[in-house]
Design a protein around this motif. Structure first.
Motif, PDB file in Angstrom:
ATOM      1  N   VAL A   1       0.841  -1.200   0.000  1.00 59.00           N
ATOM      2  CA  VAL A   1       0.000   0.000   0.000  1.00 59.00           C
ATOM      3  C   VAL A   1       0.876   1.250   0.000  1.00 59.00           C
ATOM      4  O   VAL A   1       0.630   2.195  -0.751  1.00 59.00           O
ATOM      5  CB  VAL A   1      -0.949  -0.008   1.232  1.00 59.00           C
TER       6      VAL A   1
ATOM      7  N   THR B   1      -5.959   8.592   1.327  1.00 57.97           N
ATOM      8  CA  THR B   1      -5.922   7.244   0.740  1.00 57.97           C
ATOM      9  C   THR B   1      -5.200   6.267   1.662  1.00 57.97           C
ATOM     10  O   THR B   1      -5.655   5.141   1.876  1.00 57.97           O
ATOM     11  CB  THR B   1      -5.225   7.297  -0.627  1.00 57.97           C
TER      12      THR B   1
ATOM     13  N   ILE C   1      -7.414   5.467   4.764  1.00 62.38           N
ATOM     14  CA  ILE C   1      -8.541   4.587   4.442  1.00 62.38           C
ATOM     15  C   ILE C   1      -8.053   3.164   4.184  1.00 62.38           C
ATOM     16  O   ILE C   1      -8.640   2.193   4.664  1.00 62.38           O
ATOM     17  CB  ILE C   1      -9.308   5.119   3.205  1.00 62.38           C
ATOM     18  N   ALA C   2      -6.946   3.035   3.444  1.00 65.13           N
ATOM     19  CA  ALA C   2      -6.425   1.697   3.162  1.00 65.13           C
ATOM     20  C   ALA C   2      -6.052   1.000   4.467  1.00 65.13           C
ATOM     21  O   ALA C   2      -6.335  -0.183   4.666  1.00 65.13           O
ATOM     22  CB  ALA C   2      -5.224   1.779   2.227  1.00 65.13           C
TER      23      ALA C   2
ATOM     24  N   TYR D   1      -9.140  -0.085   6.226  1.00 68.66           N
ATOM     25  CA  TYR D   1      -9.735  -1.191   5.472  1.00 68.66           C
ATOM     26  C   TYR D   1      -9.019  -2.501   5.795  1.00 68.66           C
ATOM     27  O   TYR D   1      -9.639  -3.526   6.058  1.00 68.66           O
ATOM     28  CB  TYR D   1      -9.617  -0.851   3.989  1.00 68.66           C
ATOM     29  N   VAL D   2      -7.673  -2.445   5.802  1.00 70.16           N
ATOM     30  CA  VAL D   2      -6.885  -3.645   6.098  1.00 70.16           C
ATOM     31  C   VAL D   2      -7.160  -4.126   7.521  1.00 70.16           C
ATOM     32  O   VAL D   2      -7.345  -5.320   7.772  1.00 70.16           O
ATOM     33  CB  VAL D   2      -5.381  -3.351   5.890  1.00 70.16           C
TER      34      VAL D   2
END
Lengths: 275, 324
Positions: free
Chosen positions: B9, B297, B300-301, B304-305
Motif C-alpha cells: 500500500v 488514501t 482509508i487503506a 480497510y486492512v
C-alpha cells in the motif's frame, strides 16, 4: 442465440434485455437522435423547465438537457465498456500466465493483487484519477486498474484448475506445446467465468465513471457526461430540480439494466453461483 | 501477510504521489512558473533526490504518523484528518447498523420465501441498491424530505444555532445523549437520518444478496432434510440451524461492506455537506491538494486492512471449519 432466448424467458431479464437494446441503439445513433446540439449554448434559454420544446428542460448555459443525456449515453456507457474490457483483457492475460507458470512469478503477482484489493474500490479509483490528472480517459484507466485484480485472480484460479485436469495432462504426454494448451484448453475454459464477471462489472463501472465525474475527476466540461452534469446541476437542485434529477435517472436506469442482465447471465452460464 | 500488504500500500501511494504524470509541484507553483521556482519547490519537498531515497523518507514519515503538509491550509494532514475522522466514523457506523439491521432479515425472508412475490420485491429492492448512484439517491431524498416535506435537514451534523455537544466519544448522537440535552439529541438524529440511509442502502443491497444466497445454500443441505424428516418444523430449523450456518459466510461480506462504506462516505459527505474525511478529500480534489488526497488514501487503506483482519479473526473464532 440460445442464451438470448433463455434470457428473455424470465420477465426481469426480458425487460432488461430490451432496455439494453434501446440503450445500445441510443448510444450508437446518438448524433441522429438529439433534437439540439449537446454542446450548443443558448444563454437566452437558460434553465427552462421541462416542456414540449425541451423535454427535460435546459441547463445553466441554455443547452438542452435531453440532448445532453442522449449524447452522454455514448460517453458514460462507452467509457465504462472500454474500461472493463481493457481490465478483463489485461487481467486475464496476466492471471492465466501467472497460474500456468507458477513459482515465484505467481507469488509476486498474487501478492500485488492483495495490495490492490486493500483499497476500497472508490478510494483507489479516486486517488488514481487524481494522480493521473482529471480527464475521462484517465478515469477509464483508473477504473481498469481498480478492476484488474478480480480478473487476475479469476483467470489464475481457472488456469490452475484446468492445467491440473486429466485432459491437459494427457495433452502434455502427447507432446502438445504449451501454446496449444493455453489456446485450446485454458482460454475456452476461462471464457465463461470471465464473461459472467464482465457482465456483472459493467454496471459498477458506469457508476464509478459517474461518481468520478461528479467529484470533478472524470469528464471535463463541456463533455456531456452524466456524473459531471449532475455535479453542475447540483447548484440548481432546489429551484431547477429537473436538471440533476433526470440525469441521475439516466444513470440509474442504465446501471440497473446492466445489473439485472449481469445476474441473469451469471445464473445462466454459472448455475452453481446463481442460487 | 499484513505487513506485505501494508508495505505494498505504501509503495502504491508513493508511486501515485511521485511517479505518475500529474506533477504536484505544478499545483504549488501556480500558473506559468519559471523553471527556477519549480526547481526550488522540487528541492524543498525533496523531489530532486533519487526515487528510492524519496521512498524511504516517505516510509519513515508514515511510520511516525506524518502524512505531510496540506497545500491548501499549510497544516499537518494527520491533524486535519484526525479532526474529521469521528464525523465519518459516526456516519459509517450508523449506516452500517442500518444496513445489517434491515439487510439480514430481508435476506432471510427472501430465501425462505424463495420465488414468491416477496422474494421478487426484495430482490428488486436489492438490485436497486447496487444500481443507484449514491449521490443521486441523496439528491432525491433531499428533494423529497427537505425541499418538499421539510421534515429533515439537508446538510451538516447539527443546526448552526445549536452548539456541538461536549466531546466524549466524538459521536454527536452519543455525546448528546450523555449530555442530556434533548433538543440537541433530536437535532443530531435528524441530521443523521438521510446521509446514513443513503449511504447504507448500497451495502444493504449487498448484504441482502449474500444472506439470501448463503441461506438458500444452508436450506438445501442434508441436515435440513434430515431435520424435516424427523419432524422438526421449518421455522425451528431456519432459526436454529440454517441461519447460524448461513451467517458465517455472510460475515466476510458484511465486514467488507464496512470498508466500502468508508469509500462511499466520500460521496455521501459531499452531498450532505457532512464535515468528515470524505468532504475533506473532495475539497482537496477541488483545491488540487495532492498530499491531502494521498494522506486520506493511506488512512482509508489502513482502516480497510485492519477491518478485514478483524473480520478474518471473527470468522476464525466462529467457524470451526477454518481452524482445521
Amino acid at each position: 442465440m440460445k442464451a438470448i432466448r433463455q434470457l428473455i424467458r424470465n420477465p426481469f431479464t426480458r425487460g432488461a434485455f430490451f432496455s439494453l437494446c434501446v440503450i445500445a441503439f441510443v448510444g450508437i445513433f446518438s448524433p441522429f437522435l438529439t433534437p439540439y446540439g449537446p454542446t450548443d449554448a443558448k444563454p437566452a434559454d437558460r434553465l427552462l423547465a421541462p416542456g414540449h420544446l425541451h423535454y427535460f428542460g435546459t441547463d445553466e448555459l441554455g443547452r438542452d438537457i435531453f440532448s445532453r443525456i442522449i449524447a452522454g449515453t455514448r460517453v458514460s456507457v462507452g467509457i465504462a465498456l472500454i474500461a472493463i474490457l481493457l481490465s478483463a483483457l489485461v487481467g486475464t492475460f496476466i492471471g492465466s500466465f501467472s497460474g500456468f507458470i507458477g513459482r515465484w512469478i505467481d507469488q509476486v503477482i498474487m501478492r500485488s493483487t492483495d495490495v490492490l484489493l486493500a483499497f476500497p474500490t472508490l478510494v483507489l479509483a479516486l486517488a488514481l484519477s487524481a494522480a493521473l490528472g482529471p480527464s475521462i480517459m484517465n478515469a477509464a484507466l483508473a477504473i481498469a486498474i481498480v478492476k484488474l485484480p478480480i480478473y487476475m485472480r479469476l483467470a489464475r484460479t481457472q488456469a490452475l484448475t484446468v492445467s491440473h485436469t486429466l485432459f491437459v495432462k494427457a495433452a502434455r504426454t502427447f507432446g502438445v506445446s504449451s501454446n496449444w494448451i493455453v489456446r485450446r484448453h485454458i482460454v475456452p475454459n476461462l471464457l465463461t467465468p470471465i464473461i459472467v464477471q464482465i457482465s456483472l462489472d459493467i454496471g459498477d463501472a458506469i457508476l464509478l465513471i459517474a461518481t468520478l465525474g461528479f467529484l470533478g475527476l472524470g469528464a471535463q466540461p463541456p463533455t456531456p457526461e452524466w456524473g459531471a452534469m449532475i455535479s453542475t446541476g447540483w447548484n440548481y437542485l432546489l429551484d431547477q430540480w429537473w436538471y440533476p434529477t433526470f440525469t441521475g435517472a439516466a444513470i440509474f436506469i442504465a446501471v440497473i439494466v446492466f445489473n439485472i442482465l449481469g445476474d441473469g447471465i451469471r445464473d445462466l452460464l454459472d448455475p452453481k453461483a446463481g442460487e | 501477510m499484513l505487513v506485505i500488504v501494508l508495505f505494498g500500500v505504501s509503495i502504491i501511494t508513493f508511486l501515485m504521489a511521485h511517479v505518475l504524470p500529474g506533477d504536484p509541484t505544478a499545483a504549488l507553483a501556480g500558473p506559468h512558473p519559471s523553471q527556477e521556482t519549480l526547481n526550488s519547490i522540487r528541492s524543498q519537498f525533496g523531489l530532486d533526490k533519487p526515487l528510492p531515497v524519496q521512498y524511504f523518507k516517505y516510509l519513515d514519515n508514515l511510520f511516525h504518523g506524518n502524512l505531510g503538509t496540506s497545500i491548501r491550509s499549510q497544516q499537518p494532514i494527520t491533524t486535519e484528518i484526525m479532526a474529521f475522522f469521528p464525523a465519518t466514523l459516526e456516519l459509517v457506523t450508523v449506516a452500517f447498523l442500518f444496513a445489517i439491521g434491515i439487510g439480514i432479515p430481508l435476506g432471510v425472508i427472501a430465501a425462505v420465501k424463495k420465488n414468491t412475490f416477496s422474494d421478487y420485491i426484495i430482490r428488486l429492492f436489492a438490485v436497486g441498491g447496487v444500481s443507484i448512484p449514491l449521490f443521486w439517491g441523496g439528491l432525491v431524498m433531499i428533494l423529497i424530505f427537505y425541499a418538499k416535506l421539510g421534515w429533515l435537514p439537508a446538510s451538516g451534523r447539527l443546526d448552526i444555532e445549536l452548539s456541538a455537544p461536549k466531546t466524549i466519544t466524538g459521536f454527536y448522537f452519543i455525546d448528546a445523549l450523555f449530555g442530556g440535552d434533548k433538543e440537541t439529541f433530536i437535532n443530531v438524529v435528524k441530521h443523521l437520518v438521510m446521509p446514513s440511509l443513503a449511504l447504507g442502502y448500497v451495502q444493504l443491497a449487498f448484504i441482502v444478496r449474500q444472506v439470501r444466497s448463503s441461506m438458500l445454500d444452508a436450506l438445501s443441505q442434508d441436515y435440513y432434510l434430515t431435520g424435516r424428516a424427523n419432524g422438526l418444523s421449518h421455522k425451528f430449523l431456519v432459526v436454529r440451524y440454517a441461519l447460524r450456518n448461513a451467517l458465517i459466510p455472510s460475515i466476510t461480506i458484511i465486514g467488507l461492506s464496512f470498508g466500502s462504506l468508508l469509500g462511499g462516505a466520500v460521496v455521501t459527505e459531499t452531498v450532505f455537506d457532512w464535515p468528515g474525511m470524505g468532504k475533506y478529500v473532495t475539497d482537496s480534489i477541488l483545491g488540487r491538494d495532492f498530499p491531502a488526497i494521498m494522506g486520506f488514501t493511506v488512512v482509508i487503506a489502513l482502516a480497510y486492512v485492519i477491518i478485514n483482519l478483524l473480520v478474518d479473526l471473527l470468522v476464525y473464532s466462529l467457524d470451526p471449519e477454518t481452524r482445521k
